[in-house]
Design a protein around this motif. Structure first.
Motif, PDB file in Angstrom:
ATOM      1  N   GLU A   1     -64.144  27.825   8.554  1.00 59.59           N
ATOM      2  CA  GLU A   1     -63.864  28.904   9.480  1.00 59.59           C
ATOM      3  C   GLU A   1     -62.715  29.720   8.913  1.00 59.59           C
ATOM      4  OE1 GLU A   1     -63.447  29.605  14.216  1.00 59.59           O
ATOM      5  OE2 GLU A   1     -64.596  27.966  13.347  1.00 59.59           O
ATOM      6  N   THR A   2     -62.855  31.024   8.983  1.00 61.65           N
ATOM      7  CA  THR A   2     -61.818  31.904   8.475  1.00 61.65           C
ATOM      8  C   THR A   2     -61.016  32.480   9.644  1.00 61.65           C
ATOM      9  OG1 THR A   2     -63.428  33.692   8.456  1.00 61.65           O
ATOM     10  CG2 THR A   2     -63.034  32.569   6.383  1.00 61.65           C
ATOM     11  N   PRO A   3     -59.792  32.857   9.358  1.00 63.02           N
ATOM     12  CA  PRO A   3     -58.992  33.517  10.391  1.00 63.02           C
ATOM     13  C   PRO A   3     -59.454  34.972  10.575  1.00 63.02           C
ATOM     14  CG  PRO A   3     -57.735  33.351   8.359  1.00 63.02           C
ATOM     15  CD  PRO A   3     -59.049  32.651   8.124  1.00 63.02           C
ATOM     16  N   TYR A   4     -58.757  35.698  11.359  1.00 66.23           N
ATOM     17  CA  TYR A   4     -58.932  37.142  11.555  1.00 66.23           C
ATOM     18  C   TYR A   4     -60.078  37.515  12.483  1.00 66.23           C
ATOM     19  CZ  TYR A   4     -56.111  36.717   7.346  1.00 66.23           C
ATOM     20  OH  TYR A   4     -55.176  36.332   6.439  1.00 66.23           O
ATOM     21  N   GLY A   5     -60.485  36.613  13.380  1.00 65.50           N
ATOM     22  CA  GLY A   5     -61.432  36.957  14.438  1.00 65.50           C
ATOM     23  C   GLY A   5     -62.723  37.575  13.952  1.00 65.50           C
ATOM     24  N   TRP A   6     -63.110  38.692  14.579  1.00 70.42           N
ATOM     25  CA  TRP A   6     -64.394  39.328  14.257  1.00 70.42           C
ATOM     26  C   TRP A   6     -64.434  39.815  12.811  1.00 70.42           C
ATOM     27  CZ3 TRP A   6     -64.625  44.303  12.573  1.00 70.42           C
ATOM     28  CH2 TRP A   6     -63.513  45.105  12.813  1.00 70.42           C
ATOM     29  N   LEU A   7     -63.273  40.235  12.267  1.00 72.80           N
ATOM     30  CA  LEU A   7     -63.235  40.689  10.874  1.00 72.80           C
ATOM     31  C   LEU A   7     -63.542  39.519   9.933  1.00 72.80           C
ATOM     32  CD1 LEU A   7     -62.715  42.954   8.858  1.00 72.80           C
ATOM     33  CD2 LEU A   7     -60.279  42.359   8.944  1.00 72.80           C
ATOM     34  N   GLY A   8     -62.971  38.347  10.215  1.00 74.40           N
ATOM     35  CA  GLY A   8     -63.265  37.159   9.419  1.00 74.40           C
ATOM     36  C   GLY A   8     -64.731  36.776   9.493  1.00 74.40           C
ATOM     37  N   LYS A   9     -65.320  36.875  10.677  1.00 78.12           N
ATOM     38  CA  LYS A   9     -66.754  36.556  10.831  1.00 78.12           C
ATOM     39  C   LYS A   9     -67.620  37.522  10.031  1.00 78.12           C
ATOM     40  CE  LYS A   9     -66.260  34.447  15.242  1.00 78.12           C
ATOM     41  NZ  LYS A   9     -66.322  33.540  15.997  1.00 78.12           N
TER      42      LYS A   9
ATOM     43  N   ASN B   1     -67.368  36.554   6.427  1.00 77.18           N
ATOM     44  CA  ASN B   1     -68.215  35.371   6.203  1.00 77.18           C
ATOM     45  C   ASN B   1     -69.658  35.780   5.983  1.00 77.18           C
ATOM     46  OD1 ASN B   1     -66.025  33.715   6.656  1.00 77.18           O
ATOM     47  ND2 ASN B   1     -66.629  33.157   8.724  1.00 77.18           N
ATOM     48  N   THR B   2     -70.168  36.609   6.867  1.00 79.72           N
ATOM     49  CA  THR B   2     -71.576  37.008   6.826  1.00 79.72           C
ATOM     50  C   THR B   2     -71.880  37.834   5.588  1.00 79.72           C
ATOM     51  OG1 THR B   2     -71.675  36.990   9.234  1.00 79.72           O
ATOM     52  CG2 THR B   2     -73.390  38.220   8.093  1.00 79.72           C
ATOM     53  N   VAL B   3     -71.039  38.792   5.300  1.00 79.63           N
ATOM     54  CA  VAL B   3     -71.315  39.738   4.228  1.00 79.63           C
ATOM     55  C   VAL B   3     -71.057  39.140   2.842  1.00 79.63           C
ATOM     56  CG1 VAL B   3     -70.569  41.953   3.230  1.00 79.63           C
ATOM     57  CG2 VAL B   3     -70.889  41.739   5.692  1.00 79.63           C
ATOM     58  N   TYR B   4     -70.019  38.277   2.718  1.00 87.27           N
ATOM     59  CA  TYR B   4     -69.641  37.861   1.380  1.00 87.27           C
ATOM     60  C   TYR B   4     -69.295  36.385   1.221  1.00 87.27           C
ATOM     61  CZ  TYR B   4     -67.314  37.752  -3.112  1.00 87.27           C
ATOM     62  OH  TYR B   4     -66.968  37.434  -4.387  1.00 87.27           O
ATOM     63  N   LEU B   5     -68.412  35.855   2.045  1.00 86.57           N
ATOM     64  CA  LEU B   5     -67.796  34.561   1.767  1.00 86.57           C
ATOM     65  C   LEU B   5     -68.785  33.400   1.755  1.00 86.57           C
ATOM     66  CD1 LEU B   5     -65.134  33.251   1.027  1.00 86.57           C
ATOM     67  CD2 LEU B   5     -64.681  32.938   3.461  1.00 86.57           C
TER      68      LEU B   5
ATOM     69  N   MET C   1     -68.971  28.851  13.425  1.00 85.87           N
ATOM     70  CA  MET C   1     -68.451  28.299  12.181  1.00 85.87           C
ATOM     71  C   MET C   1     -69.590  28.218  11.177  1.00 85.87           C
ATOM     72  SD  MET C   1     -66.831  24.515  11.347  1.00 85.87           S
ATOM     73  CE  MET C   1     -65.407  24.759  12.364  1.00 85.87           C
ATOM     74  N   PRO C   2     -69.452  28.882  10.024  1.00 84.04           N
ATOM     75  CA  PRO C   2     -70.499  28.785   9.007  1.00 84.04           C
ATOM     76  C   PRO C   2     -70.604  27.375   8.436  1.00 84.04           C
ATOM     77  CG  PRO C   2     -69.052  30.653   8.590  1.00 84.04           C
ATOM     78  CD  PRO C   2     -68.419  29.849   9.672  1.00 84.04           C
ATOM     79  N   THR C   3     -71.830  26.982   8.110  1.00 89.27           N
ATOM     80  CA  THR C   3     -72.097  25.712   7.438  1.00 89.27           C
ATOM     81  C   THR C   3     -73.031  25.981   6.274  1.00 89.27           C
ATOM     82  OG1 THR C   3     -71.811  24.404   9.446  1.00 89.27           O
ATOM     83  CG2 THR C   3     -73.095  23.402   7.676  1.00 89.27           C
ATOM     84  N   ILE C   4     -72.668  25.455   5.127  1.00 84.77           N
ATOM     85  CA  ILE C   4     -73.530  25.518   3.944  1.00 84.77           C
ATOM     86  C   ILE C   4     -74.117  24.128   3.760  1.00 84.77           C
ATOM     87  CG2 ILE C   4     -73.592  25.868   1.443  1.00 84.77           C
ATOM     88  CD1 ILE C   4     -71.112  27.758   1.890  1.00 84.77           C
ATOM     89  N   HIS C   5     -75.434  24.058   3.648  1.00 86.93           N
ATOM     90  CA  HIS C   5     -76.141  22.787   3.463  1.00 86.93           C
ATOM     91  C   HIS C   5     -76.861  22.860   2.120  1.00 86.93           C
ATOM     92  CE1 HIS C   5     -79.310  19.757   5.175  1.00 86.93           C
ATOM     93  NE2 HIS C   5     -78.890  19.420   3.984  1.00 86.93           N
ATOM     94  N   LEU C   6     -76.442  22.018   1.195  1.00 81.13           N
ATOM     95  CA  LEU C   6     -77.070  21.962  -0.122  1.00 81.13           C
ATOM     96  C   LEU C   6     -77.656  20.583  -0.365  1.00 81.13           C
ATOM     97  CD1 LEU C   6     -74.374  23.643  -2.405  1.00 81.13           C
ATOM     98  CD2 LEU C   6     -76.420  24.684  -1.452  1.00 81.13           C
ATOM     99  N   THR C   7     -78.778  20.536  -1.054  1.00 84.91           N
ATOM    100  CA  THR C   7     -79.396  19.283  -1.471  1.00 84.91           C
ATOM    101  C   THR C   7     -79.649  19.380  -2.970  1.00 84.91           C
ATOM    102  OG1 THR C   7     -80.452  19.039   0.680  1.00 84.91           O
ATOM    103  CG2 THR C   7     -81.351  17.723  -1.106  1.00 84.91           C
TER     104      THR C   7
END
Length: 158
Positions: free
Chosen positions: A113-121, A124-128, A1-7
């Motif tokens: 977390e996005t749906p669509y399994g490996w495609l969603g991951k 996430n990595t490339v754009y979202l 699950m991606p996490t964005i941490h901003l300060t």
């Protein structure tokens, strides 16, 4: 699950920053370019624990609905909103407000977390993740701008 941490450092009291961060009206202002509008639930003013808001917006070339609920709130230290309905498989946004000598440190932890399994991951990595991070940074900049000027009075004392 991606996490964005901003300060984000804001030269304003924690209570003011806290209230601006939960202002439906300021959220609408900060997301104008996405045409975000509250269409159900709490549609203006300050959202409270247990309340929901449904947003309609255009993101990633598509009109979308996202309903979120405030699941935790301890004024002026923190609040959490979570997706109740929407395109994410899950979404949780934790907001923390730490007073410091000359202002407030706003900390965002945005888990999604996005749906669509490996495609969603892969998306996430490339754009979202970058897209969401830029959107949150812009939102925090608007909160900072309002909190550090007299503009906050229009939203919080109306």
């Amino acid at each position: 699950m991606p996490t964005i941490h901003l300060t984000t450092f804001i030269q304003a009291p924690a209570a003011r920053v806290f209230d601006l961060a939960r202002s439906i009206d300021l959220h609408r202002i900060s997301m104008e370019k996405f045409k975000e509008e509250p269409v159900a639930g709490t549609r203006s003013g300050l959202i409270e624990q247990g309340e929901t808001v449904t947003w309609r917006a255009k993101h990633l070339f598509k009109s979308r609905l996202l309903r979120s609920r405030i699941t935790e709130m301890k004024r002026p230290e923190k609040f959490t909103d979570e997706q109740a309905e929407g395109d994410f498989s899950s979404m949780r946004h934790e907001h923390y407000f730490k007073p410091c000598e000359n202002g407030t440190i706003l900390i965002d932890l945005f888990h999604f977390e996005t749906p669509y399994g490996w495609l969603g991951k892969m998306v996430n990595t490339v754009y979202l993740t970058g897209y969401m991070k830029r959107m949150l940074e812009h939102r925090n900049e608007v909160i900072r701008k309002y909190a550090e000027s007299d503009q906050w009075r229009k939203l919080l004392q109306a």
